[in-house]
Design a protein around this motif. Structure first.
Motif: not given
Length: 250
Positions: A204-208, A238-243
């Motif tokens: 998943v492209d988190v930014l897009a 990790a997901s919260a930080l990536a988001w």
């Protein structure tokens, strides 16, 4: 304390006891919790007025919101005359609980449209009435085809999109203003659901994805869906930080 939290919810089913799971979500720096309507301690029919007040108080004490309630009845039950009444009743009960906990969305998975099935159509109509009666929206992981919006919209699950060979960003764009619930979850290259933001195996492209979600005007709380993860505690963080890092703010 609340201002420093990520504006994300998390599914707490993998964490066991609901009270302990709520405390864990608070320690993880999130703002919301989401659970299944069949979870011990959270079944709508088992929660009378006093139990619901206690649950609201518990959420308040930990500075959390209910980000949603999952009523994931097997999709086939909504098209099966032998099971449809119980299936609709389960969703209606979840709607009532969600309304009492801040009018959170109720996530379901409806069967795909079938022109030959009047049972599915009648079930959706009953769900629409139940949702409208208490003022909540229902988010369908199958996209909400054939349902009226509001109150029935689409729930976006990126991992499920990838399993189906679809693009999560395109799924968000296709649903547009009908996006009613958003999951934050990836599918690794070996086909396992897990955290977003892993540069080695994430798809998943988190930014897009985040930009697409925010472009729809979605005003709810995205939910980190850690069901089935190998290491949910670390993966949620990790997901919260990536988001947050995707756009430079939480």
């Amino acid at each position: 304390m609340t201002d420093a939290r990520h504006n994300l919810g998390v599914t707490v089913s993998p964490r066991g006891d609901l009270h302990a799971a709520i405390a864990w979500a608070s320690r993880s720096g999130l703002r919301g919790v989401q659970w299944g309507a069949t979870e011990p301690g959270a079944r709508p029919r088992a929660l009378g007025p006093s139990a619901r007040r206690a649950l609201r108080a518990l959420l308040s004490r930990f500075e959390l919101q209910c980000s949603g309630v999952d009523a994931l009845v097997p999709p086939a039950h909504f098209s099966d005359p032998a099971n449809v009444d119980r299936a609709v009743e389960a969703v209606a009960a979840a709607c009532g609980l969600a309304a009492d906990l801040g009018h959170a969305p109720v996530t379901v998975r409806l069967p795909e449209p079938d022109p030959a099935s009047s049972t599915r159509k009648d079930a959706i109509a009953a769900i629409e009435r139940a949702a409208e009666r208490v003022g909540v929206v229902v988010a369908d992981l199958s996209g909400g085809a054939g349902a009226r919006w509001p109150p029935v919209g689409a729930a976006i699950d990126p991992a499920a999109c990838l399993v189906a060979g679809a693009d999560p960003v395109a799924a968000v764009a296709g649903a547009g203003a009908r996006v009613a619930a958003v999951r934050v979850v990836d599918l690794s290259r070996d086909g396992v659901r897990g955290p977003v933001g892993d540069p080695r195996s994430g798809r998943v492209d988190v930014l897009a994805y985040r930009i697409a979600v925010e472009s729809t005007g979605f005003g709810g709380m995205p939910v980190i869906d850690c069901r089935g993860w190998r290491e949910p505690a670390a993966g949620v963080l990790a997901s919260a930080l990536a988001w947050a890092r995707a756009v430079g703010h939480p």
